[in-house]
Design a protein around this motif. Structure first.
Motif, PDB file in Angstrom:
ATOM      1  N   ARG A 153      -5.183  10.007 -16.657  1.00 38.89           N
ATOM      2  CA  ARG A 153      -6.084   9.407 -15.675  1.00 38.89           C
ATOM      3  C   ARG A 153      -6.114   7.899 -15.869  1.00 38.89           C
ATOM      4  O   ARG A 153      -6.000   7.413 -16.990  1.00 38.89           O
ATOM      5  N   ARG A 178      -7.968   0.806  -1.832  1.00 37.03           N
ATOM      6  CA  ARG A 178      -9.340   0.507  -2.235  1.00 37.03           C
ATOM      7  C   ARG A 178      -9.646  -0.992  -2.199  1.00 37.03           C
ATOM      8  O   ARG A 178     -10.780  -1.394  -2.484  1.00 37.03           O
ATOM      9  N   VAL A 195       2.600   3.769 -11.226  1.00 36.64           N
ATOM     10  CA  VAL A 195       1.193   3.885 -10.810  1.00 36.64           C
ATOM     11  C   VAL A 195       0.473   2.589 -11.141  1.00 36.64           C
ATOM     12  O   VAL A 195       0.615   2.051 -12.250  1.00 36.64           O
ATOM     13  N   ARG A 211       0.831  -1.214   0.000  1.00 31.46           N
ATOM     14  CA  ARG A 211       0.000   0.000   0.000  1.00 31.46           C
ATOM     15  C   ARG A 211       0.858   1.254   0.000  1.00 31.46           C
ATOM     16  O   ARG A 211       0.458   2.275  -0.560  1.00 31.46           O
ATOM     17  N   GLN A 261      -3.088   3.237  -4.448  1.00 37.44           N
ATOM     18  CA  GLN A 261      -4.366   2.805  -5.020  1.00 37.44           C
ATOM     19  C   GLN A 261      -4.869   1.517  -4.381  1.00 37.44           C
ATOM     20  O   GLN A 261      -6.063   1.215  -4.427  1.00 37.44           O
ATOM     21  N   GLY A 288      -8.274   4.247 -14.372  1.00 40.45           N
ATOM     22  CA  GLY A 288      -9.402   3.770 -13.592  1.00 40.45           C
ATOM     23  C   GLY A 288     -10.124   2.630 -14.274  1.00 40.45           C
ATOM     24  O   GLY A 288      -9.527   1.856 -15.022  1.00 40.45           O
ATOM     25  N   GLU A 293     -16.204   2.345  -4.478  1.00 42.77           N
ATOM     26  CA  GLU A 293     -14.825   2.521  -4.909  1.00 42.77           C
ATOM     27  C   GLU A 293     -13.956   1.318  -4.549  1.00 42.77           C
ATOM     28  O   GLU A 293     -12.792   1.262  -4.935  1.00 42.77           O
ATOM     29  N   CYS A 341      -2.648   0.925 -12.272  1.00 38.54           N
ATOM     30  CA  CYS A 341      -3.920   1.194 -12.955  1.00 38.54           C
ATOM     31  C   CYS A 341      -4.900   0.084 -12.594  1.00 38.54           C
ATOM     32  O   CYS A 341      -4.695  -1.068 -12.945  1.00 38.54           O
ATOM     33  N   ILE A 342      -5.957   0.441 -11.887  1.00 41.58           N
ATOM     34  CA  ILE A 342      -6.954  -0.523 -11.415  1.00 41.58           C
ATOM     35  C   ILE A 342      -8.168  -0.452 -12.333  1.00 41.58           C
ATOM     36  O   ILE A 342      -8.890   0.545 -12.348  1.00 41.58           O
ATOM     37  N   TRP A 391     -12.281   7.110 -11.847  1.00 39.95           N
ATOM     38  CA  TRP A 391     -10.835   7.313 -11.892  1.00 39.95           C
ATOM     39  C   TRP A 391     -10.224   7.081 -10.519  1.00 39.95           C
ATOM     40  O   TRP A 391     -10.683   7.627  -9.515  1.00 39.95           O
ATOM     41  N   THR A 392      -9.174   6.266 -10.488  1.00 41.79           N
ATOM     42  CA  THR A 392      -8.462   5.993  -9.245  1.00 41.79           C
ATOM     43  C   THR A 392      -7.127   6.733  -9.181  1.00 41.79           C
ATOM     44  O   THR A 392      -6.464   6.706  -8.141  1.00 41.79           O
ATOM     45  N   TYR A 393      -6.737   7.374 -10.280  1.00 35.40           N
ATOM     46  CA  TYR A 393      -5.478   8.129 -10.298  1.00 35.40           C
ATOM     47  C   TYR A 393      -5.580   9.248 -11.324  1.00 35.40           C
ATOM     48  O   TYR A 393      -6.107   9.048 -12.428  1.00 35.40           O
TER      49      TYR A 393
END
Length: 370
Positions: A199, A62, A249, A54, A59, A201, A300, A251-252, A225-227
């Motif tokens: 972005r 979540r 990053v 984490r 991200q 997500g 989320e 990307c989820i 969007w998560t980032y």
């Protein structure tokens, strides 16, 4: 552990946690937990690998819970053995996050775009559609290959390009964007943006509905969007411009959107501002088929699923969708050539500059005559 003394027993729990939470490499925690049963139990009970992951990827906050869908998962405990079930859940988390950390650091980096989904606007569809940005070349069979926005009198109007990545979970390190130079127009203008932002997500609704709808506000309504990155300045240059993220990053959900902010080039023909892009490349580490996710509707949170604990095949051993699409386009152009359908092209009122090609042919004819 020297002379049979266990320093975890000599220190209180808070001091031990303080020491171990300062570790930055997940492999150090894995090695630490392999020293003895008591050390392994300490790492698992306190969820140290989960907390480290984490820290590496915020991200992951979540994540609601983790699942193992591969053969490692143990059978369910008998009813009433709550302590056993809790311990099994902690061990499951430890295994999943240990392999997750390994994948984020060791899986081979590669091109991550699977397909182009939608652009906020397109001037001439499909000739100037977003699918052209998957092609590394800006000319295919004497035709320009690029995406173009609709013209705007206000240079501040933004545009977006949205792509689906090759996995639901990808660790993205950099995005490369090449503005398009209209070499068939007077002065060969470059239709770049003033700056870019990224972005990442996942979709909120059906992917088919998103592709059918071409809305300027698709980024806010259809995706979660998560980032969101910082703004990066874009140069008005005809080259593949590199935008490296400050930190990798996660990307989820496998959706990446490029925001093109500000217009710098006005087209002489209609005095409107355009943004044109010839190629987009996203570089990172796909975490499939090892990992997947399950998202919750109207939430989320998501479930992190371990699907396999095997190292994925290298990019050279698997074919990517963009490469196949490029081959299909090349095949279509070859068929057109064989059918005699290719003529000198005039693109939207501007003739192609093919003087270099003609001069090369003249040189070859002179060499043959000699």
């Amino acid at each position: 552990m020297k002379n049979g003394l266990d320093f975890l027993n000599l220190l209180n729990c808070d001091v031990s946690l303080k020491i171990l939470t300062n570790l930055e490499d997940p492999s150090d925690l894995v090695r630490f937990s392999a020293v003895s049963r008591s050390w392994r139990q300490f790492v698992i009970e306190n969820g140290l690998l989960k907390h480290l992951c984490r820290r590496m990827f915020p991200q992951l906050s979540r994540v609601d819970h983790v699942n193992e869908l591969c053969g490692t998962a143990k059978g369910h405990a008998e009813a009433g053995s709550s302590n056993f079930m809790e311990w099994e859940a902690l061990k499951r988390e430890h295994r999943v996050y240990a392999f997750f950390a390994r994948g984020c650091l060791s899986f081979a980096p590669r091109e991550c775009i699977y397909e182009a989904i939608i652009a906020s606007s397109t001037d001439n569809d499909p000739e100037e559609g977003i699918h052209n940005t998957l092609e590394p070349r800006d000319r295919v069979a004497r035709r320009a290959s690029y995406w173009s926005s609709k013209g705007q009198s206000n240079p501040a109007v933004p545009e977006t390009l949205t792509y689906r990545l090759c996995a639901d979970l990808c660790v993205i390190t950099e995005i490369n964007v090449r503005p398009f130079q209209a070499y068939f127009q007077i002065g060969k203008p470059i239709y770049s943006a003033n700056s870019v932002r990224f972005r990442m997500g996942h979709v909120k609704s059906c992917m088919d509905n998103i592709v059918k709808e071409s809305c300027q506000d698709c980024g806010n309504e259809k995706f979660a969007w998560t980032y969101t990155s910082q703004e990066f300045p874009m140069a008005q240059e005809n080259c593949l411009q590199n935008f490296r993220l400050p930190e990798p990053v996660l990307c989820i959900g496998g959706i990446l959107q490029i925001e093109l902010l500000g217009r710098v080039q006005r087209q002489e023909m209609d005095s409107l501002y355009y943004i044109c892009v010839s190629h987009v490349q996203v570089v990172g580490r796909p975490l499939s088929p090892a990992f997947g996710i399950q998202t919750f509707e109207h939430s989320e949170k998501f479930v992190l699923e371990a699907l396999s604990y095997k190292q994925p095949t290298s990019p050279a051993q698997s074919s990517s969708a963009p490469t196949l699409q490029m081959r299909v386009r090349d095949l279509e152009q070859i068929l057109n050539l064989l059918r005699g359908n290719v003529v000198d092209v005039v693109e939207y009122g501007y003739e192609w500059e093919i003087e270099d090609e003609e001069s090369d042919e003249e040189d070859e004819d002179e060499e043959d005559r000699e």
